[in-house]
Motif scaffolding. Structure first.
Motif, PDB file in Angstrom:
ATOM      1  N   GLY A 104     -27.665   9.143 -43.913  1.00  0.00           N
ATOM      2  CA  GLY A 104     -27.431   9.134 -42.477  1.00  0.00           C
ATOM      3  C   GLY A 104     -26.107   9.719 -42.044  1.00  0.00           C
ATOM      4  N   ALA A 105     -25.255  10.091 -42.998  1.00  0.00           N
ATOM      5  CA  ALA A 105     -23.929  10.605 -42.645  1.00  0.00           C
ATOM      6  C   ALA A 105     -24.035  11.990 -42.030  1.00  0.00           C
ATOM      7  CB  ALA A 105     -23.043  10.650 -43.875  1.00  0.00           C
ATOM      8  N   ARG A 106     -23.267  12.196 -40.976  1.00  0.00           N
ATOM      9  CA  ARG A 106     -23.096  13.531 -40.427  1.00  0.00           C
ATOM     10  C   ARG A 106     -21.966  14.212 -41.188  1.00  0.00           C
ATOM     11  NH1 ARG A 106     -26.222  16.582 -37.979  1.00  0.00           N
ATOM     12  NH2 ARG A 106     -24.772  17.325 -36.381  1.00  0.00           N
ATOM     13  N   VAL A 107     -22.113  15.510 -41.447  1.00  0.00           N
ATOM     14  CA  VAL A 107     -21.182  16.191 -42.334  1.00  0.00           C
ATOM     15  C   VAL A 107     -20.824  17.579 -41.819  1.00  0.00           C
ATOM     16  CG1 VAL A 107     -22.232  14.968 -44.301  1.00  0.00           C
ATOM     17  CG2 VAL A 107     -22.922  17.321 -43.794  1.00  0.00           C
ATOM     18  N   MET A 108     -19.788  18.139 -42.440  1.00  0.00           N
ATOM     19  CA  MET A 108     -19.402  19.522 -42.244  1.00  0.00           C
ATOM     20  C   MET A 108     -19.449  20.209 -43.601  1.00  0.00           C
ATOM     21  SD  MET A 108     -18.233  21.667 -39.828  1.00  0.00           S
ATOM     22  CE  MET A 108     -17.205  20.790 -38.650  1.00  0.00           C
ATOM     23  N   LEU A 109     -20.197  21.310 -43.688  1.00  0.00           N
ATOM     24  CA  LEU A 109     -20.284  22.085 -44.915  1.00  0.00           C
ATOM     25  C   LEU A 109     -19.429  23.340 -44.757  1.00  0.00           C
ATOM     26  CD1 LEU A 109     -23.353  22.889 -47.095  1.00  0.00           C
ATOM     27  CD2 LEU A 109     -21.905  24.757 -46.320  1.00  0.00           C
ATOM     28  N   PHE A 110     -18.576  23.602 -45.758  1.00  0.00           N
ATOM     29  CA  PHE A 110     -17.688  24.759 -45.714  1.00  0.00           C
ATOM     30  C   PHE A 110     -18.210  25.837 -46.658  1.00  0.00           C
ATOM     31  CE2 PHE A 110     -15.130  21.021 -44.715  1.00  0.00           C
ATOM     32  CZ  PHE A 110     -14.554  21.397 -43.510  1.00  0.00           C
ATOM     33  N   SER A 111     -18.619  26.975 -46.079  1.00  0.00           N
ATOM     34  CA  SER A 111     -19.080  28.104 -46.889  1.00  0.00           C
ATOM     35  C   SER A 111     -18.169  29.300 -46.628  1.00  0.00           C
ATOM     36  CB  SER A 111     -20.528  28.471 -46.537  1.00  0.00           C
ATOM     37  OG  SER A 111     -20.568  29.197 -45.318  1.00  0.00           O
ATOM     38  N   ASP A 112     -18.315  30.333 -47.439  1.00  0.00           N
ATOM     39  CA  ASP A 112     -17.494  31.537 -47.253  1.00  0.00           C
ATOM     40  C   ASP A 112     -17.789  32.232 -45.930  1.00  0.00           C
ATOM     41  OD1 ASP A 112     -16.216  31.142 -49.624  1.00  0.00           O
ATOM     42  OD2 ASP A 112     -17.426  32.568 -50.782  1.00  0.00           O
ATOM     43  N   LYS A 113     -18.990  32.002 -45.371  1.00  0.00           N
ATOM     44  CA  LYS A 113     -19.359  32.644 -44.109  1.00  0.00           C
ATOM     45  C   LYS A 113     -19.085  31.772 -42.893  1.00  0.00           C
ATOM     46  CE  LYS A 113     -22.827  35.961 -45.679  1.00  0.00           C
ATOM     47  NZ  LYS A 113     -24.222  36.484 -45.491  1.00  0.00           N
ATOM     48  N   GLY A 114     -18.530  30.579 -43.114  1.00  0.00           N
ATOM     49  CA  GLY A 114     -18.239  29.696 -41.995  1.00  0.00           C
ATOM     50  C   GLY A 114     -18.639  28.265 -42.292  1.00  0.00           C
ATOM     51  N   THR A 115     -18.590  27.440 -41.263  1.00  0.00           N
ATOM     52  CA  THR A 115     -18.931  26.034 -41.419  1.00  0.00           C
ATOM     53  C   THR A 115     -20.274  25.730 -40.771  1.00  0.00           C
ATOM     54  OG1 THR A 115     -17.755  25.440 -39.377  1.00  0.00           O
ATOM     55  CG2 THR A 115     -16.498  25.366 -41.429  1.00  0.00           C
ATOM     56  N   TYR A 116     -20.946  24.737 -41.321  1.00  0.00           N
ATOM     57  CA  TYR A 116     -22.231  24.306 -40.795  1.00  0.00           C
ATOM     58  C   TYR A 116     -22.235  22.785 -40.665  1.00  0.00           C
ATOM     59  CZ  TYR A 116     -23.881  28.983 -42.023  1.00  0.00           C
ATOM     60  OH  TYR A 116     -24.042  30.345 -42.113  1.00  0.00           O
ATOM     61  N   ARG A 117     -22.870  22.310 -39.616  1.00  0.00           N
ATOM     62  CA  ARG A 117     -23.081  20.880 -39.452  1.00  0.00           C
ATOM     63  C   ARG A 117     -24.378  20.489 -40.163  1.00  0.00           C
ATOM     64  NH1 ARG A 117     -19.542  17.607 -38.521  1.00  0.00           N
ATOM     65  NH2 ARG A 117     -20.774  16.278 -37.144  1.00  0.00           N
ATOM     66  N   GLY A 118     -24.470  19.197 -40.493  1.00  0.00           N
ATOM     67  CA  GLY A 118     -25.678  18.742 -41.151  1.00  0.00           C
ATOM     68  C   GLY A 118     -25.710  17.234 -41.279  1.00  0.00           C
ATOM     69  N   THR A 119     -26.796  16.731 -41.878  1.00  0.00           N
ATOM     70  CA  THR A 119     -27.001  15.295 -42.073  1.00  0.00           C
ATOM     71  C   THR A 119     -27.510  15.048 -43.480  1.00  0.00           C
ATOM     72  OG1 THR A 119     -27.637  15.106 -39.740  1.00  0.00           O
ATOM     73  CG2 THR A 119     -28.118  13.229 -41.172  1.00  0.00           C
ATOM     74  N   ILE A 120     -26.969  14.032 -44.147  1.00  0.00           N
ATOM     75  CA  ILE A 120     -27.484  13.622 -45.449  1.00  0.00           C
ATOM     76  C   ILE A 120     -28.634  12.636 -45.218  1.00  0.00           C
ATOM     77  CG2 ILE A 120     -26.970  12.504 -47.646  1.00  0.00           C
ATOM     78  CD1 ILE A 120     -24.083  13.406 -47.320  1.00  0.00           C
ATOM     79  N   LEU A 121     -29.793  12.955 -45.778  1.00  0.00           N
ATOM     80  CA  LEU A 121     -31.005  12.165 -45.541  1.00  0.00           C
ATOM     81  C   LEU A 121     -31.655  11.744 -46.860  1.00  0.00           C
ATOM     82  CD1 LEU A 121     -32.635  14.416 -42.789  1.00  0.00           C
ATOM     83  CD2 LEU A 121     -31.464  12.232 -42.429  1.00  0.00           C
ATOM     84  N   PRO A 122     -32.359  10.617 -46.857  1.00  0.00           N
ATOM     85  CA  PRO A 122     -33.184  10.306 -48.028  1.00  0.00           C
ATOM     86  C   PRO A 122     -34.325  11.314 -48.130  1.00  0.00           C
ATOM     87  CG  PRO A 122     -33.625   8.766 -46.241  1.00  0.00           C
ATOM     88  CD  PRO A 122     -32.456   9.596 -45.804  1.00  0.00           C
ATOM     89  N   LEU A 123     -34.881  11.465 -49.317  1.00  0.00           N
ATOM     90  CA  LEU A 123     -35.962  12.445 -49.509  1.00  0.00           C
ATOM     91  C   LEU A 123     -37.166  12.113 -48.644  1.00  0.00           C
ATOM     92  CD1 LEU A 123     -35.824  12.976 -53.387  1.00  0.00           C
ATOM     93  CD2 LEU A 123     -34.597  14.192 -51.566  1.00  0.00           C
ATOM     94  N   LYS A 124     -37.384  10.821 -48.410  1.00  0.00           N
ATOM     95  CA  LYS A 124     -38.436  10.395 -47.485  1.00  0.00           C
ATOM     96  C   LYS A 124     -37.740   9.855 -46.232  1.00  0.00           C
ATOM     97  CE  LYS A 124     -41.853   9.262 -51.038  1.00  0.00           C
ATOM     98  NZ  LYS A 124     -42.754   8.219 -51.604  1.00  0.00           N
TER      99      LYS A 124
END
Length: 384
Positions: A104-124
Motif C-alpha cells: 500500500g505504500a506510495r513511492v517514488m522510483l528514480f530512473s535515468d530518464k526521470g522519476t515515476y510515482r507508483g504503489t507497492i501492491l500485493p500480487l492479489k
C-alpha cells in the motif's frame, strides 16, 4: 554548563524538511547537501568523505580526546529486482524491513530518464477479483510488486520508460505532526536523530557555547545496510555517542517520552563509563530517562567498533512505536535528547588518559567491585 534550551519549533521544522527529501541508502546525495548547508549556516566547518558521509567540526578548547555525535541520514527503501511480463516491478528491500509495511505504500522510483510515482501492491490486490484470497495471501517481498503510474502494460513498455534493474525506490514518509506532540511518519529512523543533532547545534550556536574538547558531528549514509560509522572516525576521537531510535514495544523499556539510554544491542554492551556518564547527566540535569536493551538492533556505534576503532561508544534514543513500519514518536523525546547532547558536549573530560591512543596503567578506569579485593588505594582512577 547545564543543558541548553532547545528551540522545538526549529527542531520540528528541520524534521519536516528532512522527511521531505527522499534518502534511501544509496540515494543520499540530496540530503547530504541539505544537511551540509545547514551545518555551515550554523557556523561549522564541513567536509565530506568520498561517498558523502558528513564530518562537521565544532572547535573546542583542545583537539585531543575529542568527542563525536553521530546519526544517519539514510533510510529504508527498495530496489528494482526484475521487470515483470505484466508491466509490474519485482522489488528487493534496502535495509531490513517487512513487506507487510510495504503493501500500500506510495513511492517514488528514480530512473535515468526521470522519476515515476507508483504503489507497492500485493500480487492479489483486487477484492472484486480475488475476494477472500486477499486475506490469506502470504507476506513477503516475493509476494508484492510495484505498479508504476505510467503506461506500462508489459516488460517492453517498462523498458521504453527507461526503468531498469537496480533503480532505487523511495518510500513516501506521509508525515503527520499532531498538536499533542505526537509525530507519525515513516523514516523517523533516523531523520529524527538528524533533527535532534541540528537542534542541539542551533542551541549551542545561539548561546555561544564553549566545549572542553573538539566535537565532531557525524552523519553517515549507509547505516541501514550495516556500514554506518565504520570509516568516518578520526584518531583523535575518544568517545562517540550515537543518536537513533529506541523500540517502544512489548517486552521493551523504551518510551516515546524522555531519553532512552541503550545499555546493549545485539553486538554487546556499550561502553560502561560513557553510558554511566550519560545517565548521570540525565539525573543532574533533570532529564527524564529510562534504560533499555535491544536484541535485534545495531547502530552506527556497532559498525565503528566492528571496523576496529578503539573508541568508547554509547547509544541514546528516542522511543519509536512500530519501528521500521508506521513509526510514531513524541517531540518530548526529541527535545530531551537534544538537551542531553548539549549537557554532554559541555561536560568536563573525566578520563584524561583517553587523550592518548595507548598508555600505561596510570589513569586507567575502574569499575566497582571488580577490583575490590585488590590493594589499589594509591591509584586515583576515575570511576566514570
Amino acid at each position: 554548563m547545564p543543558r541548553l534550551t532547545i528551540d522545538t519549533k526549529y527542531l520540528t521544522n528541520q524534521l519536516k524538511a528532512l522527511l521531505a527529501i527522499p534518502s534511501p541508502t544509496g540515494y543520499t546525495d540530496t540530503i547530504v547537501r541539505y544537511v551540509s548547508r545547514e551545518l555551515e549556516r550554523l557556523g561549522l566547518t564541513v567536509e565530506l568523505t568520498r561517498r558523502g558521509a558528513i564530518r562537521a567540526l565544532w572547535q573546542g578548547s583542545r583537539r585531543a580526546s575529542a568527542r563525536a555525535i553521530v546519526s544517519h541520514v539514510d533510510t529504508l527503501g527498495a530496489q528494482v529486482k526484475a521487470l515483470k511480463p505484466n508491466g509490474r516491478l519485482e522489488l528487493v528491500p534496502i535495509g531490513t524491513w517487512s513487506a507487510r509495511f510495504a503493501e500500500g505504500a506510495r513511492v517514488m522510483l528514480f530512473s535515468d530518464k526521470g522519476t515515476y510515482r507508483g504503489t507497492i501492491l500485493p500480487l492479489k490486490a483486487s477484492g472484486h477479483t480475488f475476494n477472500l484470497d486477499i486475506d490469506t495471501a502470504p507476506i513477503g517481498w516475493d509476494h508484492v510488486e510495484l505498479r508504476v503510474d505510467a503506461l506500462a502494460r508489459d516488460r517492453h513498455e517498462l523498458m521504453r520508460l527507461g526503468i531498469e534493474i537496480g533503480d532505487i525506490v523511495a518510500i513516501d514518509p506521509q508525515p503527520e505532526f499532531l498538536d499533542n506532540g505526537f509525530i507519525v511518519s515513516r523514516h523517523l529512523d533516523n531523520k529524527g536523530g538528524v533533527a535532534v543533532m541540528l537542534a542541539a547545534l542551533e542551541a549551542m550556536e545561539r548561546e555561544k557555547t564553549v566545549t572542553p574538547v573538539d566535537i565532531h558531528w557525524l552523519f553517515t549514509i549507509a547505516e541501514e545496510v550495516g556500514v554506518g560509522a565504520a570509516s568516518i572516525l578520526t584518531p583523535d576521537i575518544a568517545s562517540m555517542v550515537a543518536v537513533d531510535n529506541g523500540t517502544s514495544a512489548p517486552g521493551q523499556n523504551s518510551s516515546e517520552f524522555g531519553v532512552t539510554v541503550a545499555m546493549a544491542d545485539q553486538t554487546g554492551p556499550f561502553d560502561y563509563h560513557l553510558t554511566k556518564k550519560l545517565v548521570r547527566l540525565c539525573q543532574e540535569e533533570d532529564i527524564r530517562y529510562q534504560k533499555d536493551i535491544f536484541r535485534y538492533y545495531r547502530s552506527d556505534s556497532a559498525s565503528a567498533i566492528e571496523a576496529g576503532h578503539d573508541v568508547r561508544t554509547a547509544l541514546i534514543t528516542f522511543g519509536v512505536d512500530a519501528s521500521h513500519g508506521w513509526e510514531r514518536i513524541h517531540v518530548h523525546a526529541l527535545r530531551s535528547l537534544a538537551e542531553l547532547i548539549t549537557a554532554y558536549v559541555t561536560s568536563p573530560v573525566e578520563i584524561e588518559r583517553d587523550r592518548n591512543l595507548h598508555a600505561g596503567l596510570k589513569g586507567f578506569t575502574r569499575q566497582p567491585l571488580a577490583e575490590a579485593e585488590q590493594d589499589l588505594a594509591s591509584d586515583s582512577d576515575p570511576a566514570e
